[in-house]
Design a protein around this motif. Structure first.
Motif, PDB file in Angstrom:
ATOM      1  N   VAL A 105       0.697  -1.334   0.098  1.00 28.07           N
ATOM      2  CA  VAL A 105      -0.259  -0.310   0.287  1.00 28.07           C
ATOM      3  C   VAL A 105       0.873   1.042   0.364  1.00 28.07           C
ATOM      4  O   VAL A 105       0.694   2.514  -0.690  1.00 28.07           O
ATOM      5  CB  VAL A 105      -1.195  -0.353   0.896  1.00 28.07           C
ATOM      6  CG1 VAL A 105      -1.405   1.620   1.525  1.00 28.07           C
ATOM      7  CG2 VAL A 105      -1.862  -1.127   1.304  1.00 28.07           C
ATOM      8  N   LEU A 106       1.855   1.269   0.851  1.00 29.24           N
ATOM      9  CA  LEU A 106       2.698   2.460   1.063  1.00 29.24           C
ATOM     10  C   LEU A 106       3.685   3.005  -0.179  1.00 29.24           C
ATOM     11  O   LEU A 106       2.920   3.847  -1.333  1.00 29.24           O
ATOM     12  CB  LEU A 106       3.752   2.631   2.428  1.00 29.24           C
ATOM     13  CG  LEU A 106       3.176   2.372   3.531  1.00 29.24           C
ATOM     14  CD1 LEU A 106       4.207   2.374   4.340  1.00 29.24           C
ATOM     15  CD2 LEU A 106       2.338   3.608   3.729  1.00 29.24           C
ATOM     16  N   GLN A 107       3.982   1.615  -0.714  1.00 31.01           N
ATOM     17  CA  GLN A 107       4.821   1.695  -2.228  1.00 31.01           C
ATOM     18  C   GLN A 107       3.799   2.250  -3.063  1.00 31.01           C
ATOM     19  O   GLN A 107       4.255   2.948  -4.328  1.00 31.01           O
ATOM     20  CB  GLN A 107       5.102   0.594  -2.301  1.00 31.01           C
ATOM     21  CG  GLN A 107       6.234   0.540  -3.596  1.00 31.01           C
ATOM     22  CD  GLN A 107       7.338  -1.250  -4.271  1.00 31.01           C
ATOM     23  OE1 GLN A 107       6.195  -1.710  -4.533  1.00 31.01           O
ATOM     24  NE2 GLN A 107       8.502  -0.744  -3.701  1.00 31.01           N
ATOM     25  N   TRP A 160      10.051   4.692   5.816  1.00 24.14           N
ATOM     26  CA  TRP A 160      10.799   3.552   4.386  1.00 24.14           C
ATOM     27  C   TRP A 160      10.089   3.812   3.549  1.00 24.14           C
ATOM     28  O   TRP A 160      10.165   2.831   2.726  1.00 24.14           O
ATOM     29  CB  TRP A 160      11.283   2.427   5.337  1.00 24.14           C
ATOM     30  CG  TRP A 160      12.270   2.941   6.426  1.00 24.14           C
ATOM     31  CD1 TRP A 160      12.818   2.352   7.267  1.00 24.14           C
ATOM     32  CD2 TRP A 160      13.805   2.964   5.483  1.00 24.14           C
ATOM     33  NE1 TRP A 160      14.238   2.560   7.744  1.00 24.14           N
ATOM     34  CE2 TRP A 160      15.063   3.135   6.876  1.00 24.14           C
ATOM     35  CE3 TRP A 160      14.449   2.896   4.592  1.00 24.14           C
ATOM     36  CZ2 TRP A 160      15.773   3.573   6.928  1.00 24.14           C
ATOM     37  CZ3 TRP A 160      15.733   3.355   4.558  1.00 24.14           C
ATOM     38  CH2 TRP A 160      16.089   3.847   5.402  1.00 24.14           C
ATOM     39  N   GLY A 161       8.152   3.392   4.017  1.00 26.66           N
ATOM     40  CA  GLY A 161       7.278   3.065   2.629  1.00 26.66           C
ATOM     41  C   GLY A 161       7.305   4.241   1.817  1.00 26.66           C
ATOM     42  O   GLY A 161       7.078   3.661   0.468  1.00 26.66           O
ATOM     43  N   LEU A 162       7.390   5.895   2.232  1.00 25.68           N
ATOM     44  CA  LEU A 162       7.347   6.589   1.920  1.00 25.68           C
ATOM     45  C   LEU A 162       8.337   6.936   0.717  1.00 25.68           C
ATOM     46  O   LEU A 162       8.488   7.413  -0.250  1.00 25.68           O
ATOM     47  CB  LEU A 162       6.678   7.494   2.654  1.00 25.68           C
ATOM     48  CG  LEU A 162       5.772   8.063   2.888  1.00 25.68           C
ATOM     49  CD1 LEU A 162       5.956   9.578   3.860  1.00 25.68           C
ATOM     50  CD2 LEU A 162       4.444   8.032   2.227  1.00 25.68           C
ATOM     51  N   GLY A 167      10.613   6.084  -4.566  1.00 27.02           N
ATOM     52  CA  GLY A 167      11.320   5.201  -5.225  1.00 27.02           C
ATOM     53  C   GLY A 167      10.845   4.889  -6.718  1.00 27.02           C
ATOM     54  O   GLY A 167      11.324   4.699  -7.747  1.00 27.02           O
ATOM     55  N   VAL A 168       9.682   4.686  -6.104  1.00 24.41           N
ATOM     56  CA  VAL A 168       8.454   4.080  -7.771  1.00 24.41           C
ATOM     57  C   VAL A 168       8.401   5.281  -8.575  1.00 24.41           C
ATOM     58  O   VAL A 168       8.750   4.882 -10.145  1.00 24.41           O
ATOM     59  CB  VAL A 168       6.986   3.970  -7.225  1.00 24.41           C
ATOM     60  CG1 VAL A 168       6.006   3.840  -8.550  1.00 24.41           C
ATOM     61  CG2 VAL A 168       7.221   2.385  -6.172  1.00 24.41           C
ATOM     62  N   ALA A 169       8.667   6.631  -8.281  1.00 24.87           N
ATOM     63  CA  ALA A 169       8.366   7.299  -8.784  1.00 24.87           C
ATOM     64  C   ALA A 169       9.608   8.058 -10.001  1.00 24.87           C
ATOM     65  O   ALA A 169       9.410   8.439 -11.004  1.00 24.87           O
ATOM     66  CB  ALA A 169       8.226   9.129  -8.327  1.00 24.87           C
ATOM     67  N   THR A 170      11.104   8.382  -8.767  1.00 21.90           N
ATOM     68  CA  THR A 170      12.267   8.352  -9.042  1.00 21.90           C
ATOM     69  C   THR A 170      12.555   7.332 -10.817  1.00 21.90           C
ATOM     70  O   THR A 170      13.364   7.228 -11.507  1.00 21.90           O
ATOM     71  CB  THR A 170      13.003   8.182  -8.500  1.00 21.90           C
ATOM     72  OG1 THR A 170      13.346   7.951  -7.555  1.00 21.90           O
ATOM     73  CG2 THR A 170      12.871   9.223  -8.275  1.00 21.90           C
TER      74      THR A 170
END
Length: 295
Positions: A105-107, A160-162, A167-170
């Protein structure tokens, strides 16, 4: 089938492969407690990066040339350290400190960072924003199985979740410029190698791995099905589809992981799981819908 739809399907399949590789990792964790997320991340990234760069060299892509250009080299290093590393390793930290539901969910907040960038700088259309919200709710239902009390967040888990979500965006935004003139084999290979080496330097301890042939086969699955193929497909898709679309397709990862858990580990899917899966599929179909007057 247009190139856009073909690469959308390949990017979605890449996310399915990532979900399947999670099952391989689960099998590795079940074999021995000495097998840790950081060890799996180090091995999969370094081995995959080296193999991709060798293949790029053999096929005439000249991977070393990329590192002679200062701007390209900085972009590749940033992609590895700020994209691949957090999206992989920080996710595993959340899994360790909380559980896979919280981590998923956080990722999946990551696509909203991408959408914010696209709306502000590239005038993203409204349908993508709606699709992102529907997909996020689908992932939320699928990850929690309707038991919302599972999402108890400590400050460390939230942090760490945020970072994983960023990281998903970058991971989708950083390499776009480089892909205009550089093979995705080269970009992915260098990115994986730099992120793997960075993890090895940060945690150089090598655990004592049991002498078990199943570890070899499961690790081969993580490297081939969970790294070599999907990262290459995802990088290649960024030439033809928007970063927001690519990041939203990551919703297929929990779908495939859940279905795989049903088949392999006997997980029973609740009605809310099916609802979440259908919401994710509908959201992805909406992303590929084009009005006739725009075709």
């Amino acid at each position: 089938m247009t190139k856009k739809r073909l690469w959308t399907c390949l990017a979605a399949l890449a996310c399915v492969f990532w979900g399947i590789s999670g099952l391989f990792a689960k099998g590795l964790f079940n074999i021995s407690a000495s097998i840790t997320p950081i060890w799996i991340s180090q091995v999969r990234m370094i081995v995959s990066g080296i193999l991709l760069l060798i293949f790029a060299q053999v096929t005439g892509k000249k991977p070393l040339k990329t590192m002679t250009d200062k701007k390209d080299a900085i972009t590749v290093i940033a992609y590895g350290l700020l994209g691949l590393l957090p999206v992989q390793y920080c996710y595993f930290i959340v899994v360790q400190q909380a559980n896979a539901s919280v981590a998923t969910v956080l990722q999946f907040i990551g696509p909203f960072f991408v959408l914010f960038y696209m709306v502000v700088f590239e005038h993203q259309v409204l349908v993508d924003v709606i699709a992102a919200i529907v997909a996020f709710l689908g992932v939320f239902f699928l990850a929690t199985h309707g038991h919302f009390n599972q999402l108890s967040l400590t400050p460390s888990v939230l942090f760490w979740g945020l970072i994983s979500a960023v990281g998903v965006a970058t991971n989708t935004l950083i390499p776009r410029r480089l892909l205009d003139h550089t093979s995705s084999l080269v970009v992915t290979g260098w990115g994986l190698l730099f992120s793997g080496v960075a993890l090895a330097l940060a945690h150089p301890v090598w655990p004592k791995i049991p002498n078990n042939i199943n570890i070899f086969w499961l690790m081969a699955g993580v490297i081939v099905i969970g790294t070599l193929i999907p990262f290459q497909w995802m990088m290649g898709s960024l030439r033809y589809i928007k970063p927001s679309t690519a990041s939203l397709l990551d919703a297929f990862e929990p779908v495939s992981a859940t279905i795989g858990s049903v088949i392999i580990f006997g997980l029973v899917m609740a009605p809310i799981d099916w609802i979440g899966s259908i919401m994710i599929i509908c959201a992805v179909l909406a992303l590929n819908w084009e009005p006739k007057h725009k075709r």
